[in-house]
Each structure stands twice: as C-alpha cells, then as structure tokens.
Design a protein around this motif. Structure first.
Motif, PDB file in Angstrom:
ATOM      1  N   GLU A 149      37.052  31.090  41.966  1.00  0.00           N
ATOM      2  CA  GLU A 149      37.776  31.100  40.690  1.00  0.00           C
ATOM      3  C   GLU A 149      36.986  31.810  39.594  1.00  0.00           C
ATOM      4  OE1 GLU A 149      37.443  28.555  42.647  1.00  0.00           O
ATOM      5  OE2 GLU A 149      39.517  28.245  43.314  1.00  0.00           O
ATOM      6  N   LYS A 150      35.655  31.814  39.720  1.00  0.00           N
ATOM      7  CA  LYS A 150      34.818  32.420  38.692  1.00  0.00           C
ATOM      8  C   LYS A 150      34.203  33.751  39.152  1.00  0.00           C
ATOM      9  CE  LYS A 150      33.559  27.897  36.756  1.00  0.00           C
ATOM     10  NZ  LYS A 150      32.446  26.980  36.420  1.00  0.00           N
ATOM     11  N   LEU A 151      34.618  34.230  40.294  1.00  0.00           N
ATOM     12  CA  LEU A 151      34.043  35.441  40.862  1.00  0.00           C
ATOM     13  C   LEU A 151      34.472  36.667  40.059  1.00  0.00           C
ATOM     14  CD1 LEU A 151      32.325  36.343  43.312  1.00  0.00           C
ATOM     15  CD2 LEU A 151      34.466  36.797  44.510  1.00  0.00           C
ATOM     16  N   GLN A 152      33.506  37.521  39.728  1.00  0.00           N
ATOM     17  CA  GLN A 152      33.760  38.737  38.984  1.00  0.00           C
ATOM     18  C   GLN A 152      33.587  39.959  39.886  1.00  0.00           C
ATOM     19  OE1 GLN A 152      34.883  38.798  35.788  1.00  0.00           O
ATOM     20  NE2 GLN A 152      34.907  36.562  35.959  1.00  0.00           N
ATOM     21  N   PRO A 153      34.327  41.042  39.615  1.00  0.00           N
ATOM     22  CA  PRO A 153      34.225  42.240  40.451  1.00  0.00           C
ATOM     23  C   PRO A 153      32.804  42.784  40.565  1.00  0.00           C
ATOM     24  CG  PRO A 153      36.135  42.388  39.017  1.00  0.00           C
ATOM     25  CD  PRO A 153      35.369  41.171  38.585  1.00  0.00           C
ATOM     26  N   THR A 154      32.006  42.655  39.493  1.00  0.00           N
ATOM     27  CA  THR A 154      30.642  43.176  39.521  1.00  0.00           C
ATOM     28  C   THR A 154      29.747  42.420  40.505  1.00  0.00           C
ATOM     29  OG1 THR A 154      30.128  41.739  37.634  1.00  0.00           O
ATOM     30  CG2 THR A 154      30.734  44.028  37.162  1.00  0.00           C
ATOM     31  N   GLU A 155      30.156  41.196  40.890  1.00  0.00           N
ATOM     32  CA  GLU A 155      29.353  40.395  41.804  1.00  0.00           C
ATOM     33  C   GLU A 155      29.598  40.749  43.266  1.00  0.00           C
ATOM     34  OE1 GLU A 155      30.628  36.574  40.590  1.00  0.00           O
ATOM     35  OE2 GLU A 155      29.293  36.457  38.856  1.00  0.00           O
ATOM     36  N   ILE A 156      30.568  41.633  43.508  1.00  0.00           N
ATOM     37  CA  ILE A 156      30.844  42.043  44.888  1.00  0.00           C
ATOM     38  C   ILE A 156      30.717  43.569  44.994  1.00  0.00           C
ATOM     39  CG2 ILE A 156      32.269  40.089  45.592  1.00  0.00           C
ATOM     40  CD1 ILE A 156      34.713  41.710  44.782  1.00  0.00           C
ATOM     41  N   GLY A 194      41.776  33.984  47.298  1.00  0.00           N
ATOM     42  CA  GLY A 194      41.950  32.862  46.391  1.00  0.00           C
ATOM     43  C   GLY A 194      41.430  33.126  44.994  1.00  0.00           C
ATOM     44  N   ILE A 195      40.994  34.363  44.714  1.00  0.00           N
ATOM     45  CA  ILE A 195      40.515  34.657  43.362  1.00  0.00           C
ATOM     46  C   ILE A 195      41.695  34.665  42.397  1.00  0.00           C
ATOM     47  CG2 ILE A 195      38.569  36.012  44.220  1.00  0.00           C
ATOM     48  CD1 ILE A 195      40.108  38.541  43.558  1.00  0.00           C
ATOM     49  N   PRO A 196      41.456  34.359  41.116  1.00  0.00           N
ATOM     50  CA  PRO A 196      42.538  34.342  40.130  1.00  0.00           C
ATOM     51  C   PRO A 196      43.229  35.699  40.019  1.00  0.00           C
ATOM     52  CG  PRO A 196      40.581  33.281  39.255  1.00  0.00           C
ATOM     53  CD  PRO A 196      40.175  33.924  40.537  1.00  0.00           C
ATOM     54  N   PHE A 197      44.478  35.678  39.573  1.00  0.00           N
ATOM     55  CA  PHE A 197      45.280  36.895  39.492  1.00  0.00           C
ATOM     56  C   PHE A 197      44.621  37.938  38.583  1.00  0.00           C
ATOM     57  CE2 PHE A 197      48.990  39.381  38.005  1.00  0.00           C
ATOM     58  CZ  PHE A 197      49.488  39.776  39.241  1.00  0.00           C
ATOM     59  N   LYS A 198      44.097  37.507  37.450  1.00  0.00           N
ATOM     60  CA  LYS A 198      43.464  38.441  36.522  1.00  0.00           C
ATOM     61  C   LYS A 198      42.226  39.073  37.142  1.00  0.00           C
ATOM     62  CE  LYS A 198      45.041  36.325  32.203  1.00  0.00           C
ATOM     63  NZ  LYS A 198      44.616  35.701  30.920  1.00  0.00           N
ATOM     64  N   THR A 199      41.450  38.262  37.863  1.00  0.00           N
ATOM     65  CA  THR A 199      40.248  38.785  38.517  1.00  0.00           C
ATOM     66  C   THR A 199      40.629  39.759  39.618  1.00  0.00           C
ATOM     67  OG1 THR A 199      39.126  36.689  38.076  1.00  0.00           O
ATOM     68  CG2 THR A 199      38.114  38.141  39.691  1.00  0.00           C
ATOM     69  N   PHE A 200      41.736  39.477  40.299  1.00  0.00           N
ATOM     70  CA  PHE A 200      42.202  40.371  41.361  1.00  0.00           C
ATOM     71  C   PHE A 200      42.528  41.746  40.794  1.00  0.00           C
ATOM     72  CE2 PHE A 200      45.938  42.012  43.781  1.00  0.00           C
ATOM     73  CZ  PHE A 200      45.263  42.319  44.961  1.00  0.00           C
ATOM     74  N   TRP A 201      43.183  41.773  39.628  1.00  0.00           N
ATOM     75  CA  TRP A 201      43.509  43.055  39.023  1.00  0.00           C
ATOM     76  C   TRP A 201      42.257  43.771  38.528  1.00  0.00           C
ATOM     77  CZ3 TRP A 201      47.612  45.812  39.745  1.00  0.00           C
ATOM     78  CH2 TRP A 201      48.800  45.181  40.100  1.00  0.00           C
ATOM     79  N   LYS A 202      41.274  43.011  38.070  1.00  0.00           N
ATOM     80  CA  LYS A 202      39.992  43.625  37.702  1.00  0.00           C
ATOM     81  C   LYS A 202      39.320  44.233  38.934  1.00  0.00           C
ATOM     82  CE  LYS A 202      38.949  40.566  33.794  1.00  0.00           C
ATOM     83  NZ  LYS A 202      38.015  39.521  33.277  1.00  0.00           N
ATOM     84  N   PHE A 203      39.420  43.500  40.026  1.00  0.00           N
ATOM     85  CA  PHE A 203      38.858  43.997  41.287  1.00  0.00           C
ATOM     86  C   PHE A 203      39.527  45.309  41.681  1.00  0.00           C
ATOM     87  CE2 PHE A 203      39.748  44.372  45.824  1.00  0.00           C
ATOM     88  CZ  PHE A 203      38.469  44.526  46.329  1.00  0.00           C
ATOM     89  N   LEU A 204      40.855  45.367  41.561  1.00  0.00           N
ATOM     90  CA  LEU A 204      41.566  46.597  41.894  1.00  0.00           C
ATOM     91  C   LEU A 204      41.132  47.740  40.973  1.00  0.00           C
ATOM     92  CD1 LEU A 204      45.243  45.442  42.629  1.00  0.00           C
ATOM     93  CD2 LEU A 204      43.430  46.011  44.253  1.00  0.00           C
ATOM     94  N   GLY A 205      40.847  47.400  39.718  1.00  0.00           N
ATOM     95  CA  GLY A 205      40.380  48.421  38.784  1.00  0.00           C
ATOM     96  C   GLY A 205      39.036  48.990  39.195  1.00  0.00           C
ATOM     97  N   VAL A 206      38.107  48.102  39.546  1.00  0.00           N
ATOM     98  CA  VAL A 206      36.786  48.551  40.011  1.00  0.00           C
ATOM     99  C   VAL A 206      36.930  49.357  41.294  1.00  0.00           C
ATOM    100  CG1 VAL A 206      34.535  47.784  40.848  1.00  0.00           C
ATOM    101  CG2 VAL A 206      35.609  46.613  38.910  1.00  0.00           C
ATOM    102  N   LEU A 207      37.774  48.845  42.196  1.00  0.00           N
ATOM    103  CA  LEU A 207      38.012  49.533  43.462  1.00  0.00           C
ATOM    104  C   LEU A 207      38.588  50.922  43.214  1.00  0.00           C
ATOM    105  CD1 LEU A 207      37.568  48.402  46.360  1.00  0.00           C
ATOM    106  CD2 LEU A 207      40.022  48.070  46.492  1.00  0.00           C
ATOM    107  N   GLY A 208      39.541  50.980  42.295  1.00  0.00           N
ATOM    108  CA  GLY A 208      40.153  52.262  41.971  1.00  0.00           C
ATOM    109  C   GLY A 208      39.173  53.239  41.351  1.00  0.00           C
TER     110      GLY A 208
END
Length: 394
Positions: A149-156, A194-208
């Motif tokens: 729930e608290k995972l950030q894109p920068t941590e992966i 299971g990451i939050p929806f907002k974090t998922f979109w941040k992840f997609l941004g980093v991925l992109g």
C-alpha cells in the motif's frame, strides 16, 4: 513423501490439466495435418516429420510440467532461485546476440540459438516466464518490507530497469510480437500486486519514461529493426490484396483458408491452402488451417480451451490471499491471453502480423516446453490455494 504426494493428488487441478492436455493433443493432430506438404516438398523429409518432432517436444514438456507442478511456488521469491533464473536469462541473451540465427528472409527475426542435443531454442519464450516470476518475486519481497500500500515506483527501480533491458534485448532481435507480450505481462503482474490505484498509475508513468528512452534509442537503429519484411507487413495491413504477391501473401491466403472452410470445414486433412500456398502453416498460421479443415467446431475447441485457461488463471488470482500466488497466476493468464489475441489477430487481419505462435497448438519445441512449465507453476499455485482454502474452512 507418500503423504506429501497424496495431499497434492487430492488437490490436483484436473480441469486445468485436462484442458492443457486436450489442447496439446489437438495441436499435435493439426500439426500433422498442416505440415505434410512442408515436410515433403521443402524439408525433403517423411510426411510425419514435424509430428514426430512435436511428440518429442510434448514428452519433454510433460516432464517439465510435472517438475514445475510439484515445486512449491513460494521458492520463486527466494533470492538464490531468482539469481539462477536471471543468470540463465543473461546466458541465453548473450548466446543469441553472439551466435543467434534466424531466417531473415522469411520471418525477419534473428532470435534462435542452436543448443547441442536439443535443437533450436528461442530465448524470448523463456523471457516471458522469467518476467512473470521476477516481477512477482520483486513486488512480493518489497511488499513484505514496505507493505504494497505504501510502495513507491522509485523503490522498484531494479525490476523496472531489468524489464526494460529484457524488452530492449528482445526488440533488438526484431521479435516485436514477444516485446508486446512482455509489456502486457509486466503491467498485468503489477496490477495484480495489490498496490493502490494512484501508485499503479505512477508506476506506469515511470515505466513509460524508461520505455520512452529505450525505444528512442531503438529508433536510432530502426534500420535494423524495421526490416523490409516487417515494413511490408505494416504496409499490407490495411489492404493485403494490394500486396498479394509479396508481403500480403500470408494474410490473403489465410483469408482464403478461413473463407474456404466456412461453418463446417472441408474435413480433417482436406486443406487446400497448406499445399504450398500458405508458408509454414504448422506455426503462426495453424489456426487458418484449423478453420479451413474443421470450420467453427475446430475454432470453438481452441478458443474454448484457451479461454478456460485464461479464466482459470485469473480466478485463482482472485481467490488466493497470497500476493505472490496472485501475481504469478495473473501473469500466466495474461500471457496466454495476450499471445492468443496477437496470433489470432494476425491470422484474421485484425492487427499486423508479428510472428507469434498460438499457445499449445502451433508447432515449436521452445514454446510448448516453456508454456508447460508455466502451466505446472499455475497448477502448483492452484493446489496450494485449495489447501489454504480448506484450512480456513476447517
């Protein structure tokens, strides 16, 4: 040991097993039917040449399925196991870069390596399973340390970076179909984490962002990636009949096969398009031969079986409470779904051709072996999910 095997037998997912078995045997029959002319006229071999080779592939695949089914899936989160799997990936990608081979005139791809005593092996097939296991393990370990729930894109950063390298490596082999599947798999695994929806979109941004940089670099080498064969596929996508004698040849003859089969089909073994009109009908275009020979009934068998496997994978992911199991099951289900869609889309002209095989049906040793390993892993996840569910109910 006896009690261990008994517990597994009681929770064995028989519907999943028999669906995979049915598809594989159905594919074996259609490989024999579709490859007779290719074996005789092109290879100069016996009519059952590809059939016998696929029987060997299925035997190895079945052994791999059993091994994966009884290997606890939780071990894939172990760093040592992932290090071994990563080392195998590095060896395979280095091997294909240094000594890879492929029919540039035919498939526009240089993505195979010759393994002594085995034959040809395609590293991109292994990469699909690797990405599922690596992403699932990485997010699982991060979730235990930080909570998802608290995972950030920068941590992966490292999983993302490795994924980009894998996709870039496959793209440089000019295997664009596999690159698309790898992207779809990664997104589905992360969505199931299971990451939050907002974090998922941040992840997609980093991925992109990472992806944009890598594919910007790839664009500089577009001369290597966009071969004449591949450019022809893109040009002939809108109206393949304008390129019937060239790049649109495969799609046009696929249309003839589909139209010729109609609802009931011409009958098993009675295809016309496999008689030299449709190149390599036992691989990418085997579905066109199925449609021509067996009509709607053959289509329903294939789509029903593949659809059930995808449904089974996602239903397991939804039922389990273990994040690792959920990500693995969703990743495997999405893999089968994406690859089936890309293959069938190319055969029917819905999307441009990418040279992707139809899971469990098309001829190919690497494909059926790696897919069987994936099905074994999904079987293991299913069995553990049943065991855990019974514990909570008792």
């Amino acid at each position: 040991m006896k009690q261990y095997l008994k517990r597994y037998a009681q929770n064995f997912d028989y519907p999943l097993f028999f669906t995979v078995l049915l598809l594989s045997l159905f594919g074996l029959i259609m490989i024999y039917s579709s490859s007779i002319m290719v074996a005789i006229a092109i290879k100069g071999k016996a009519p059952d040449y590809y059939y016998h080779k696929q029987v060997i592939n299925l035997t190895v695949a079945f052994l791999g399925f059993l091994a994966a089914a009884f290997f606890p899936y939780k071990h894939y989160a172990n760093k040592k196991v992932m290090l071994i799997l990563t080392a195998v990936l590095v060896v395979l990608f280095t091997w294909v870069k240094v000594a890879g081979n492929g029919d540039e005139a035919g498939i526009g791809s240089k993505s195979w390596i010759s393994v002594p005593g085995f034959g040809n092996f395609q590293p991109s097939e292994y990469a699909k399973l690797f990405i599922i296991l690596y992403f699932a393990a990485a997010f699982y370990r991060k979730g235990q340390k930080y909570t998802l729930e608290k995972l950030q894109p920068t941590e992966i950063f490292y999983p993302i970076f490795l994924w980009i390298l894998v996709v870039a490596g496959v793209a440089f082999e000019t295997d664009l179909g596999a690159s698309i599947i790898l992207c779809g798999i990664a997104v589905c695994v992360v969505a199931a984490s299971g990451i939050p929806f907002k974090t998922f979109w941040k992840f997609l941004g980093v991925l992109g962002a990472f992806g944009g940089v890598i594919f910007g670099i790839l664009w500089l080498f577009k001369g290597d990636m966009l071969t004449d064969n591949r450019m022809g596929r893109i040009k002939s996508y809108i109206n393949p009949f304008n390129y019937e004698s060239g790049s649109g040849h495969q799609v046009v003859n696929s249309y003839y096969a589909i139209g010729g089969g109609g609802l009931e089909g011409r009958g098993l073994g009675q295809s016309i398009q496999k008689l030299g009109y449709l190149p390599e009908p036992q691989t990418d275009f085997i579905m066109a031969i199925i449609m021509e020979e067996l009509g709607i009934w053959g289509v329903l068998v294939v789509l029903g079986g593949l659809g059930f496997i995808v449904y089974k994978g996602f239903s397991i992911a939804l039922r389990t409470k273990d994040p690792l199991a959920r990500m693995i099951a969703a990743g495997i289900a999405s893999w089968i779904g994406w690859q089936s869609f890309i293959n069938l889309g190319g055969v029917t002209g819905l999307i441009p051709l990418t040279g992707v095989t139809l899971p469990f049906i098309s001829y190919g040793g690497t494909s059926i072996i790696i897919l069987s390993l994936a099905m074994g892993i999904l079987m293991n996840v299913s069995m553990f999910e049943k065991i855990e569910r019974r514990k909570t109910q008792s």
